[in-house]
Write a protein that holds these residues in place. Sequence first.
Motif, PDB file in Angstrom:
ATOM      1  N   ILE A  71      -4.549  29.001  17.980  1.00  0.00           N
ATOM      2  CA  ILE A  71      -4.757  30.104  17.031  1.00  0.00           C
ATOM      3  C   ILE A  71      -5.656  29.654  15.881  1.00  0.00           C
ATOM      4  O   ILE A  71      -5.428  28.623  15.264  1.00  0.00           O
ATOM      5  CB  ILE A  71      -3.408  30.612  16.497  1.00  0.00           C
ATOM      6  N   GLY A  72      -6.687  30.449  15.626  1.00  0.00           N
ATOM      7  CA  GLY A  72      -7.621  30.154  14.553  1.00  0.00           C
ATOM      8  C   GLY A  72      -8.811  29.317  14.972  1.00  0.00           C
ATOM      9  O   GLY A  72      -9.737  29.116  14.183  1.00  0.00           O
ATOM     10  N   ARG A  73      -8.810  28.828  16.223  1.00  0.00           N
ATOM     11  CA  ARG A  73      -9.928  28.023  16.714  1.00  0.00           C
ATOM     12  C   ARG A  73     -10.823  28.880  17.606  1.00  0.00           C
ATOM     13  O   ARG A  73     -10.436  29.970  18.047  1.00  0.00           O
ATOM     14  CB  ARG A  73      -9.400  26.806  17.491  1.00  0.00           C
ATOM     15  N   GLY A 120       0.822  -1.198   0.000  1.00  0.00           N
ATOM     16  CA  GLY A 120       0.000   0.000   0.000  1.00  0.00           C
ATOM     17  C   GLY A 120       0.853   1.244   0.000  1.00  0.00           C
ATOM     18  O   GLY A 120       2.019   1.233  -0.421  1.00  0.00           O
ATOM     19  N   ARG A 121       0.286   2.319   0.510  1.00  0.00           N
ATOM     20  CA  ARG A 121       0.999   3.585   0.570  1.00  0.00           C
ATOM     21  C   ARG A 121       0.711   4.243   1.904  1.00  0.00           C
ATOM     22  O   ARG A 121      -0.320   3.992   2.540  1.00  0.00           O
ATOM     23  CB  ARG A 121       0.613   4.512  -0.584  1.00  0.00           C
ATOM     24  N   LEU A 122       1.627   5.097   2.321  1.00  0.00           N
ATOM     25  CA  LEU A 122       1.488   5.781   3.600  1.00  0.00           C
ATOM     26  C   LEU A 122       1.754   7.262   3.385  1.00  0.00           C
ATOM     27  O   LEU A 122       2.803   7.635   2.846  1.00  0.00           O
ATOM     28  CB  LEU A 122       2.450   5.195   4.629  1.00  0.00           C
ATOM     29  N   VAL A 123       0.793   8.085   3.783  1.00  0.00           N
ATOM     30  CA  VAL A 123       0.918   9.532   3.665  1.00  0.00           C
ATOM     31  C   VAL A 123       0.838  10.121   5.068  1.00  0.00           C
ATOM     32  O   VAL A 123      -0.055   9.774   5.854  1.00  0.00           O
ATOM     33  CB  VAL A 123      -0.193  10.137   2.780  1.00  0.00           C
ATOM     34  N   ILE A 124       1.783  11.005   5.394  1.00  0.00           N
ATOM     35  CA  ILE A 124       1.813  11.650   6.703  1.00  0.00           C
ATOM     36  C   ILE A 124       1.366  13.094   6.510  1.00  0.00           C
ATOM     37  O   ILE A 124       1.988  13.851   5.753  1.00  0.00           O
ATOM     38  CB  ILE A 124       3.228  11.603   7.308  1.00  0.00           C
ATOM     39  N   ILE A 125       0.275  13.449   7.166  1.00  0.00           N
ATOM     40  CA  ILE A 125      -0.314  14.771   6.949  1.00  0.00           C
ATOM     41  C   ILE A 125      -0.408  15.545   8.259  1.00  0.00           C
ATOM     42  O   ILE A 125      -0.370  14.976   9.337  1.00  0.00           O
ATOM     43  CB  ILE A 125      -1.721  14.676   6.321  1.00  0.00           C
ATOM     44  N   GLY A 126      -0.515  16.856   8.128  1.00  0.00           N
ATOM     45  CA  GLY A 126      -0.767  17.729   9.268  1.00  0.00           C
ATOM     46  C   GLY A 126      -2.096  18.428   9.094  1.00  0.00           C
ATOM     47  O   GLY A 126      -2.444  18.842   7.981  1.00  0.00           O
ATOM     48  N   THR A 127      -2.843  18.564  10.183  1.00  0.00           N
ATOM     49  CA  THR A 127      -4.148  19.229  10.114  1.00  0.00           C
ATOM     50  C   THR A 127      -4.061  20.726  10.377  1.00  0.00           C
ATOM     51  O   THR A 127      -5.078  21.402  10.488  1.00  0.00           O
ATOM     52  CB  THR A 127      -5.126  18.605  11.124  1.00  0.00           C
ATOM     53  N   GLY A 128      -2.827  21.254  10.489  1.00  0.00           N
ATOM     54  CA  GLY A 128      -2.675  22.665  10.792  1.00  0.00           C
ATOM     55  C   GLY A 128      -2.986  22.962  12.249  1.00  0.00           C
ATOM     56  O   GLY A 128      -3.140  22.049  13.066  1.00  0.00           O
ATOM     57  N   PRO A 129      -3.116  24.233  12.612  1.00  0.00           N
ATOM     58  CA  PRO A 129      -3.357  24.609  14.012  1.00  0.00           C
ATOM     59  C   PRO A 129      -4.734  24.225  14.527  1.00  0.00           C
ATOM     60  O   PRO A 129      -4.983  24.313  15.723  1.00  0.00           O
ATOM     61  CB  PRO A 129      -3.189  26.131  13.996  1.00  0.00           C
ATOM     62  N   GLY A 130      -5.655  23.831  13.646  1.00  0.00           N
ATOM     63  CA  GLY A 130      -6.977  23.424  14.098  1.00  0.00           C
ATOM     64  C   GLY A 130      -8.119  24.065  13.345  1.00  0.00           C
ATOM     65  O   GLY A 130      -9.232  23.550  13.338  1.00  0.00           O
ATOM     66  N   ASN A 131      -7.874  25.186  12.691  1.00  0.00           N
ATOM     67  CA  ASN A 131      -8.868  25.825  11.842  1.00  0.00           C
ATOM     68  C   ASN A 131      -8.971  25.025  10.538  1.00  0.00           C
ATOM     69  O   ASN A 131      -7.971  24.874   9.835  1.00  0.00           O
ATOM     70  CB  ASN A 131      -8.451  27.264  11.555  1.00  0.00           C
ATOM     71  N   GLU A 191      -9.861  25.730   7.691  1.00  0.00           N
ATOM     72  CA  GLU A 191      -9.420  26.474   6.517  1.00  0.00           C
ATOM     73  C   GLU A 191      -7.903  26.436   6.351  1.00  0.00           C
ATOM     74  O   GLU A 191      -7.384  26.793   5.292  1.00  0.00           O
ATOM     75  CB  GLU A 191      -9.895  27.922   6.599  1.00  0.00           C
ATOM     76  N   GLN A 192      -7.188  26.022   7.401  1.00  0.00           N
ATOM     77  CA  GLN A 192      -5.728  25.990   7.329  1.00  0.00           C
ATOM     78  C   GLN A 192      -5.178  24.602   7.017  1.00  0.00           C
ATOM     79  O   GLN A 192      -3.971  24.388   7.067  1.00  0.00           O
ATOM     80  CB  GLN A 192      -5.144  26.534   8.637  1.00  0.00           C
TER      81      GLN A 192
END
Length: 251
Positions: free
Chosen positions: A198-200, A3-14, A16-17
């Motif tokens: 920030i942003g939440r 398979g494949r593995l992608v590592i992602i970030g959700t940003g600060p929590g907003n 839109e970010q």
Amino acid sequence: MTGRLVIIGTGPGNPEQITPEASAAIATGEQFFGYGPYLDRLTLRPDQHRIASDNREEIDRARAALDAASKGASVCVVSGGDPGVFAMAAAICEAVETGPETWRRLEIKVLPGVTAMLAAAARAGAPLGHDFCALSLSDNLKPWELIERRLRAVAEAGLVIALYNPISKARPWQLATGFKILREVLPVTTPVIFGRAIGRPDEHFVVVPLGEAHQQKADMATCVIIGSTQTRIIDRPGMDPLVYSPRSAEP
């Protein structure tokens, strides 16, 4: 089947970010591994499966995600902020280095995200406009003595400092000790930015001089930015000040 593995970030929590690239990876993912509150930020379909774990189980989480990918799954490993900044990308790399040969053959992608330091800096103005560094105050994976040496060294070098993991229930004293060290090097008028969530909706933002900075203003959701001797504050009537570090520096 690999398979494949992608590592992602959700940003600060907003929401839109979250970057479009990360959103596209989420749309095609099958299994999602991460700290529960970070997974809660995602809106998953019924055919997408979440595997939540505690925030201190990074290596076990990384191994489980790699094992799932090696069996053919499309895996997303989810971090807050940017996955490469004090987050899961390093844990995945550590697991691959010490794991079976099959993990080295996996397709692994790290997608950049908006980290807390950048969100807090943008909210303040441009405190990272000149040279800066990021430090974690957590001594779970490194000795506190090393953290103290690094704090003093970067303050003496004139760098703006972004502090991650500033305080927790298990570490209630470290931020106050860090401020004490910094006050031995920096003027008490040095700007300190507390940027929480920030942003939440529960955002908290304040700028205080180093001489008045206290640990009560921070928790694990807070990024603390300490200016250098060059960092300036522009007061604005009825609005938060602009905090910035000039692009040039005096010797």
